[in-house]
Scaffold this motif. Structure first.
Motif, mmCIF file in Angstrom:
data_model
loop_
_atom_site.group_PDB
_atom_site.id
_atom_site.type_symbol
_atom_site.label_atom_id
_atom_site.label_comp_id
_atom_site.label_asym_id
_atom_site.label_seq_id
_atom_site.Cartn_x
_atom_site.Cartn_y
_atom_site.Cartn_z
ATOM 1 N N PRO A 66 17.301 -71.403 -135.462
ATOM 2 C CA PRO A 66 18.538 -71.266 -134.689
ATOM 3 C C PRO A 66 18.732 -72.341 -133.615
ATOM 4 N N GLN A 67 17.656 -73.017 -133.222
ATOM 5 C CA GLN A 67 17.758 -74.088 -132.231
ATOM 6 C C GLN A 67 18.288 -75.384 -132.847
ATOM 7 N N ILE A 68 18.253 -75.470 -134.160
ATOM 8 C CA ILE A 68 18.654 -76.692 -134.864
ATOM 9 C C ILE A 68 19.754 -76.315 -135.844
ATOM 10 N N ASP A 69 20.860 -77.026 -135.823
ATOM 11 C CA ASP A 69 22.017 -76.618 -136.626
ATOM 12 C C ASP A 69 21.970 -77.061 -138.086
ATOM 13 N N LYS A 70 20.858 -77.636 -138.518
ATOM 14 C CA LYS A 70 20.688 -78.048 -139.909
ATOM 15 C C LYS A 70 19.367 -77.499 -140.417
ATOM 16 N N PRO A 71 19.217 -77.395 -141.745
ATOM 17 C CA PRO A 71 17.916 -76.951 -142.274
ATOM 18 C C PRO A 71 16.822 -77.935 -141.878
ATOM 19 N N VAL A 72 15.650 -77.414 -141.636
ATOM 20 C CA VAL A 72 14.475 -78.239 -141.368
ATOM 21 C C VAL A 72 13.393 -77.826 -142.355
ATOM 22 N N LEU A 108 5.186 -69.840 -140.067
ATOM 23 C CA LEU A 108 5.944 -70.951 -139.498
ATOM 24 C C LEU A 108 6.518 -70.540 -138.155
ATOM 25 N N GLU A 109 6.445 -71.450 -137.206
ATOM 26 C CA GLU A 109 7.002 -71.173 -135.894
ATOM 27 C C GLU A 109 8.296 -71.947 -135.718
ATOM 28 N N LEU A 110 9.255 -71.314 -135.104
ATOM 29 C CA LEU A 110 10.521 -71.967 -134.819
ATOM 30 C C LEU A 110 10.374 -72.820 -133.568
ATOM 31 N N SER A 111 11.303 -73.736 -133.369
ATOM 32 C CA SER A 111 11.176 -74.689 -132.265
ATOM 33 C C SER A 111 11.088 -74.013 -130.899
ATOM 34 N N ALA A 112 11.800 -72.912 -130.676
ATOM 35 C CA ALA A 112 11.727 -72.230 -129.374
ATOM 36 C C ALA A 112 10.317 -71.703 -129.119
ATOM 37 N N GLU A 113 9.654 -71.192 -130.156
ATOM 38 C CA GLU A 113 8.278 -70.694 -130.004
ATOM 39 C C GLU A 113 7.327 -71.847 -129.709
ATOM 40 N N ILE A 114 7.543 -72.967 -130.369
ATOM 41 C CA ILE A 114 6.712 -74.140 -130.138
ATOM 42 C C ILE A 114 6.874 -74.621 -128.702
ATOM 43 N N GLU A 115 8.105 -74.668 -128.219
ATOM 44 C CA GLU A 115 8.358 -75.097 -126.838
ATOM 45 C C GLU A 115 7.673 -74.171 -125.835
ATOM 46 N N LYS A 116 7.678 -72.871 -126.093
ATOM 47 C CA LYS A 116 7.000 -71.917 -125.198
ATOM 48 C C LYS A 116 5.502 -72.178 -125.170
ATOM 49 N N LYS A 117 4.909 -72.442 -126.331
ATOM 50 C CA LYS A 117 3.475 -72.714 -126.379
ATOM 51 C C LYS A 117 3.134 -74.014 -125.656
#
Length: 131
Positions: free
Chosen positions: A25-31, A40-49
């Motif tokens: 949801p943080q990225i408007d295109k498929p990754v 798999l972790e989403l970018s928001a979870e990675i940023e929190k870590k």
């Protein structure tokens, strides 16, 4: 003949690299992410870590945020945004923080992605054998 010169297709690269499409949801295109290292972790979870890892590294060195911030040319409020995952770190900012704290960027990134630091399947722990 033109296909042979163009190389593998996008889909062939995805398959070759063992990637899976995810919708973040943080990225408007498929990754596309590697799936063989657990969930798999989403970018928001990675940023929190990353922010937690950053705060932990500062705490281990017993440097108050109020002392570290001006060393980086930042206000306490701006630096606090990095440690609370409100703002994303640039690579340049991360390197500057590591330089001031006298640590390796691996100390910040290892808790977030140990599989990129030699942990995980593959010879000698290298999860990406053909890098």
């Amino acid at each position: 003949m033109a296909r042979a010169m163009a190389g593998p297709s996008f889909e062939e690269w995805i398959s070759h690299l063992g990637l899976q499409q995810i919708d973040d949801p943080q990225i408007d295109k498929p990754v596309y992410r590697k799936t063989s290292f657990g969930e798999l972790e989403l970018s928001a979870e990675i940023e929190k870590k990353i922010s937690t890892s950053l705060r932990n590294a500062r705490d281990r060195r017993k440097i108050p945020r109020s002392k570290l911030s001006p060393m980086l040319g930042l206000s306490d409020q701006v630096y606090n945004r990095y440690e609370n995952a409100v703002s994303r770190l640039t690579v340049g900012r991360l390197l500057h923080i590591c330089e001031v704290l006298r640590i390796s960027p691996v100390e910040i990134l290892y808790p977030v992605a140990p599989h990129l630091c030699g942990e995980g399947p593959g010879p000698s722990g290298n999860s990406y054998g053909d890098r």
